[in-house]
Design a protein around this motif. Structure first.
Motif, PDB file in Angstrom:
ATOM      1  N   GLY A   1      49.422 -81.301 -41.128  1.00  0.00           N
ATOM      2  CA  GLY A   1      49.575 -79.853 -41.249  1.00  0.00           C
ATOM      3  C   GLY A   1      49.645 -79.188 -39.881  1.00  0.00           C
ATOM      4  N   PHE A   2      48.812 -79.655 -38.954  1.00  0.00           N
ATOM      5  CA  PHE A   2      48.858 -79.131 -37.593  1.00  0.00           C
ATOM      6  C   PHE A   2      50.189 -79.477 -36.926  1.00  0.00           C
ATOM      7  N   THR A   3      50.693 -80.677 -37.178  1.00  0.00           N
ATOM      8  CA  THR A   3      52.003 -81.055 -36.643  1.00  0.00           C
ATOM      9  C   THR A   3      53.104 -80.172 -37.202  1.00  0.00           C
ATOM     10  N   ALA A   4      53.065 -79.911 -38.496  1.00  0.00           N
ATOM     11  CA  ALA A   4      54.077 -79.048 -39.111  1.00  0.00           C
ATOM     12  C   ALA A   4      53.996 -77.638 -38.554  1.00  0.00           C
ATOM     13  N   LEU A   5      52.805 -77.153 -38.282  1.00  0.00           N
ATOM     14  CA  LEU A   5      52.657 -75.815 -37.704  1.00  0.00           C
ATOM     15  C   LEU A   5      53.230 -75.756 -36.294  1.00  0.00           C
ATOM     16  N   ILE A   6      53.021 -76.807 -35.523  1.00  0.00           N
ATOM     17  CA  ILE A   6      53.566 -76.843 -34.161  1.00  0.00           C
ATOM     18  C   ILE A   6      55.090 -76.926 -34.189  1.00  0.00           C
TER      19      ILE A   6
END
Length: 113
Positions: A27-32
């Motif tokens: 999820g953090f990767t997708a946000l970045i």
């Protein structure tokens, strides 16, 4: 003495903690990766600014996805990682995906920035 020695090992790779870590990291990767392309146009429309600056961000996003696929695909199919449970595999590769996305984001020189 008749002792039964057939003990089934626990598979901790499918534990809820591995699933939670996988969701957190990916999820953090997708946000970045998708954050600048999705959220900044919304703010641009809200502030009444033309979204002419979008093209460099789309290029950065495509570069992040391409480099991420190039790095993570061999790791995903590596023999040691391939034996892991699915949740554990994604929890293990999630921090690598975050590192790749942040590295590309910080190393790409955007015009006008």
């Amino acid at each position: 003495m008749n002792v039964k020695r057939n003990v089934v090992p626990r598979d901790i790779g499918d534990s809820p903690l591995c699933r939670a870590l996988a969701v957190l990291f990916w999820g953090f990767t997708a946000l970045i990766v998708w954050g600048p392309v999705v959220f900044l146009p919304v703010f641009s429309v809200a502030w009444g600014q033309p979204p002419t600056w979008m093209v460099p961000w789309v290029k950065v996003t495509l570069l992040q996805i391409g480099i991420g696929v190039a790095v993570l695909t061999p790791l995903y199919f590596a023999p040691g990682v391939e034996r892991l449970a699915g949740s554990a595999r994604f929890a293990l590769l999630g921090p690598v995906a975050v590192a790749v996305a942040l590295t590309v984001l910080f190393c790409v020189d955007l015009p006008g920035a």
